[in-house]
Design a protein around this motif. Structure first.
Motif, PDB file in Angstrom:
ATOM      1  N   GLU A 166       0.806  -1.214   0.000  1.00 40.83           N
ATOM      2  CA  GLU A 166       0.000   0.000   0.000  1.00 40.83           C
ATOM      3  C   GLU A 166       0.843   1.270   0.000  1.00 40.83           C
ATOM      4  O   GLU A 166       0.298   2.369   0.049  1.00 40.83           O
ATOM      5  CB  GLU A 166      -0.932  -0.003   1.214  1.00 40.83           C
ATOM      6  CG  GLU A 166      -1.967  -1.120   1.187  1.00 40.83           C
ATOM      7  CD  GLU A 166      -2.956  -1.029   2.330  1.00 40.83           C
ATOM      8  OE1 GLU A 166      -2.779  -0.116   3.180  1.00 40.83           O
ATOM      9  OE2 GLU A 166      -3.897  -1.840   2.368  1.00 40.83           O
ATOM     10  N   LYS A 167       2.156   1.118  -0.056  1.00 41.77           N
ATOM     11  CA  LYS A 167       3.040   2.293  -0.007  1.00 41.77           C
ATOM     12  C   LYS A 167       3.877   2.402  -1.276  1.00 41.77           C
ATOM     13  O   LYS A 167       4.165   1.393  -1.931  1.00 41.77           O
ATOM     14  CB  LYS A 167       3.967   2.211   1.213  1.00 41.77           C
ATOM     15  CG  LYS A 167       3.245   2.213   2.547  1.00 41.77           C
ATOM     16  CD  LYS A 167       4.225   2.218   3.711  1.00 41.77           C
ATOM     17  CE  LYS A 167       3.516   2.107   5.047  1.00 41.77           C
ATOM     18  NZ  LYS A 167       2.619   3.251   5.293  1.00 41.77           N
ATOM     19  N   SER A 168       4.260   3.650  -1.596  1.00 38.34           N
ATOM     20  CA  SER A 168       5.126   3.913  -2.748  1.00 38.34           C
ATOM     21  C   SER A 168       6.233   4.873  -2.331  1.00 38.34           C
ATOM     22  O   SER A 168       6.033   5.731  -1.454  1.00 38.34           O
ATOM     23  CB  SER A 168       4.334   4.518  -3.907  1.00 38.34           C
ATOM     24  OG  SER A 168       3.333   3.626  -4.356  1.00 38.34           O
ATOM     25  N   PHE A 169       7.384   4.736  -2.995  1.00 40.18           N
ATOM     26  CA  PHE A 169       8.552   5.546  -2.656  1.00 40.18           C
ATOM     27  C   PHE A 169       9.176   6.062  -3.948  1.00 40.18           C
ATOM     28  O   PHE A 169       9.502   5.280  -4.846  1.00 40.18           O
ATOM     29  CB  PHE A 169       9.568   4.710  -1.868  1.00 40.18           C
ATOM     30  CG  PHE A 169       8.992   4.086  -0.636  1.00 40.18           C
ATOM     31  CD1 PHE A 169       9.054   4.743   0.583  1.00 40.18           C
ATOM     32  CD2 PHE A 169       8.351   2.848  -0.700  1.00 40.18           C
ATOM     33  CE1 PHE A 169       8.490   4.173   1.714  1.00 40.18           C
ATOM     34  CE2 PHE A 169       7.787   2.280   0.435  1.00 40.18           C
ATOM     35  CZ  PHE A 169       7.864   2.950   1.638  1.00 40.18           C
ATOM     36  N   ARG A 170       9.330   7.367  -4.040  1.00 36.71           N
ATOM     37  CA  ARG A 170       9.903   7.997  -5.225  1.00 36.71           C
ATOM     38  C   ARG A 170      11.035   8.906  -4.763  1.00 36.71           C
ATOM     39  O   ARG A 170      10.786   9.922  -4.108  1.00 36.71           O
ATOM     40  CB  ARG A 170       8.837   8.789  -5.986  1.00 36.71           C
ATOM     41  CG  ARG A 170       7.623   7.973  -6.401  1.00 36.71           C
ATOM     42  CD  ARG A 170       6.606   8.841  -7.123  1.00 36.71           C
ATOM     43  NE  ARG A 170       7.133   9.331  -8.384  1.00 36.71           N
ATOM     44  CZ  ARG A 170       6.557  10.293  -9.115  1.00 36.71           C
ATOM     45  NH1 ARG A 170       5.447  10.877  -8.664  1.00 36.71           N
ATOM     46  NH2 ARG A 170       7.098  10.688 -10.252  1.00 36.71           N
ATOM     47  N   PHE A 171      12.265   8.513  -5.083  1.00 39.91           N
ATOM     48  CA  PHE A 171      13.420   9.250  -4.580  1.00 39.91           C
ATOM     49  C   PHE A 171      14.342   9.683  -5.703  1.00 39.91           C
ATOM     50  O   PHE A 171      14.536   8.973  -6.697  1.00 39.91           O
ATOM     51  CB  PHE A 171      14.205   8.390  -3.583  1.00 39.91           C
ATOM     52  CG  PHE A 171      13.682   8.507  -2.182  1.00 39.91           C
ATOM     53  CD1 PHE A 171      14.232   9.416  -1.285  1.00 39.91           C
ATOM     54  CD2 PHE A 171      12.603   7.737  -1.780  1.00 39.91           C
ATOM     55  CE1 PHE A 171      13.727   9.531  -0.011  1.00 39.91           C
ATOM     56  CE2 PHE A 171      12.093   7.847  -0.501  1.00 39.91           C
ATOM     57  CZ  PHE A 171      12.654   8.750   0.386  1.00 39.91           C
ATOM     58  N   LEU A 172      14.898  10.863  -5.490  1.00 36.46           N
ATOM     59  CA  LEU A 172      15.941  11.407  -6.353  1.00 36.46           C
ATOM     60  C   LEU A 172      17.224  11.472  -5.544  1.00 36.46           C
ATOM     61  O   LEU A 172      17.219  11.939  -4.401  1.00 36.46           O
ATOM     62  CB  LEU A 172      15.563  12.806  -6.840  1.00 36.46           C
ATOM     63  CG  LEU A 172      14.245  12.927  -7.606  1.00 36.46           C
ATOM     64  CD1 LEU A 172      13.902  14.399  -7.842  1.00 36.46           C
ATOM     65  CD2 LEU A 172      14.318  12.173  -8.932  1.00 36.46           C
ATOM     66  N   VAL A 173      18.313  11.019  -6.139  1.00 42.87           N
ATOM     67  CA  VAL A 173      19.618  11.042  -5.475  1.00 42.87           C
ATOM     68  C   VAL A 173      20.614  11.679  -6.433  1.00 42.87           C
ATOM     69  O   VAL A 173      20.739  11.240  -7.590  1.00 42.87           O
ATOM     70  CB  VAL A 173      20.081   9.623  -5.095  1.00 42.87           C
ATOM     71  CG1 VAL A 173      21.481   9.666  -4.473  1.00 42.87           C
ATOM     72  CG2 VAL A 173      19.088   8.980  -4.124  1.00 42.87           C
ATOM     73  N   CYS A 174      21.275  12.731  -5.987  1.00 43.65           N
ATOM     74  CA  CYS A 174      22.304  13.356  -6.822  1.00 43.65           C
ATOM     75  C   CYS A 174      23.462  12.375  -7.007  1.00 43.65           C
ATOM     76  O   CYS A 174      23.836  11.645  -6.074  1.00 43.65           O
ATOM     77  CB  CYS A 174      22.812  14.635  -6.184  1.00 43.65           C
ATOM     78  SG  CYS A 174      21.592  15.972  -6.145  1.00 43.65           S
TER      79      CYS A 174
END
Length: 282
Positions: A166-174
Motif C-alpha cells: 500500500e506504499k510507494s517511494f519515489r526518490f531522487l539522489v544526486c
C-alpha cells in the motif's frame, strides 16, 4: 523534556499574566469579563494551552490594552515557527534512537514518500553498516550519547515499509551521493550494491541526477515529502517540519522539476555501477 515550542508558549503565557496583573485583575475577574472558565485563563497564562488569535485579541481588550494585540499576535506567530523548527540539540539530547522511532511512525502513516538526497543515500535505502557509520559520526560531531545500535535497529525496521503493497517511494539522489564517501570503502561498495538492486523494484522509483545535467531547478538541500501533508528539511542545527499548503506545493514543484532530469531504470543502474567500479577495493 522542555521543547523550544513549550518554552515559547510559556513566555507568551507570562506576557498574558503580566498584562492581567498590570490591569489589577484577578484571574477569575478576567475570566468573568471574557465569559470563559477560570481554568482557561489559568492554562493560557501558565503555558498549558495554545491561544488562538481571537483569544489574544479578546485578552488585550479585556485588560484595557487593545494596542498590544499586534504584539501578542506576533508572539503567537513565533510560537508557530517554534513548532516548525525542531533543534537537533533538543531532539538528539538522548541520542539518535528517539528521532528514528519518530521516523518509523511517520513512515507507517504515509502512503507516498518522495525525497531528494544530495550527498548521502536515503535512510530508507541504507545498509546497516552505512547507517552505523553515519550515526557514529553524527554522535561524535554533536557530542551526544551514542545509541547507534538502537538507532540502526529502528532504521532497519523502518525499511520494512518498502515491502508494504500500500506504499510507494519515489526518490531522487544526486550522483554526488554515489561518490561522497563518509565510510570505509567496503561499506560504500555494499551500499552501492544495495542501491543498484533497488532500481526497478515495485513501488520504488529511484532516479539519479547525473553530473553535468542541465537542471531546470538546482538541488540546494535534501528534503522529504510525506503524502501531501508534511515536508521535512534538515539543516545542521535543526529540522524544519513544514505543513502549510504553499510550502508543500513549492517543494512538490521542486521535486517535479528535478525529476525531469533524473535517470531511471537501466541508465540509473549504469551510473550506480560506474560509481561502484571507481572504488579501489584492493
Amino acid at each position: 523534556m522542555t521543547t523550544d515550542f513549550q518554552t515559547a508558549r510559556e513566555s507568551l503565557g507570562a506576557r498574558l499574566r503580566e498584562l492581567r496583573v498590570e490591569a489589577g485583575m484577578e484571574g477569575k475577574d478576567l475570566a468573568a469579563r471574557l465569559g470563559w472558565q477560570s481554568s482557561k485563563v489559568s492554562r493560557l497564562q501558565n503555558g498549558k494551552q495554545t491561544p488562538t488569535r481571537d483569544d489574544l485579541t479578546a485578552w488585550a481588550e479585556a485588560v484595557g490594552q487593545p494596542s498590544v494585540t499586534a504584539e501578542l499576535h506576533g508572539l503567537l506567530a513565533g510560537l508557530d515557527m517554534k513548532q516548525q523548527h525542531r533543534s537537533w540539540r533538543r531532539q538528539l539530547a538522548g541520542g539518535h534512537r528517539g528521532r528514528q522511532e519518530i521516523a518509523v511512525r511517520q513512515t507507517e502513516t504515509t502512503k507516498l514518500i518522495r525525497g531528494l538526497e544530495v550527498v548521502r543515500v536515503p535512510g530508507l535505502f541504507q545498509t546497516p553498516e552505512y547507517a552505523r557509520v553515519l550515526f557514529d559520526s553524527n554522535a561524535e560531531f554533536r557530542g551526544i550519547a551514542s545509541t547507534t545500535e538502537a538507532a540502526v535497529d529502528a532504521r532497519m525496521r523502518r525499511q520494512e515499509a518498502l515491502y508494504d503493497p500500500e506504499k510507494s517511494f519515489r526518490f531522487l539522489v544526486c550522483e554526488a551521493a554515489l561518490y561522497h564517501r563518509s565510510c570505509p570503502v567496503d561499506v560504500m561498495a555494499e551500499q552501492l550494491d544495495r542501491l543498484y538492486n533497488l532500481v526497478g523494484q515495485r513501488r520504488i522509483e529511484l532516479g539519479i541526477l547525473p553530473f553535468g545535467a542541465q537542471l531546470r531547478r538546482t538541488a540546494p538541500h535534501a528534503f522529504w515529502i510525506y503524502d501531501r501533508r508534511l515536508v521535512i528539511v534538515e539543516t545542521i542545527s535543526e529540522e524544519l517540519w513544514l505543513t502549510g499548503d504553499e510550502d508543500i506545493e513549492l517543494y512538490e514543484r521542486a521535486w517535479d522539476w528535478l525529476s525531469e532530469t533524473a535517470e531511471y531504470a537501466a541508465p540509473a543502474r549504469r551510473l550506480i555501477g560506474r560509481a561502484r567500479a571507481s572504488l579501489d577495493l584492493a
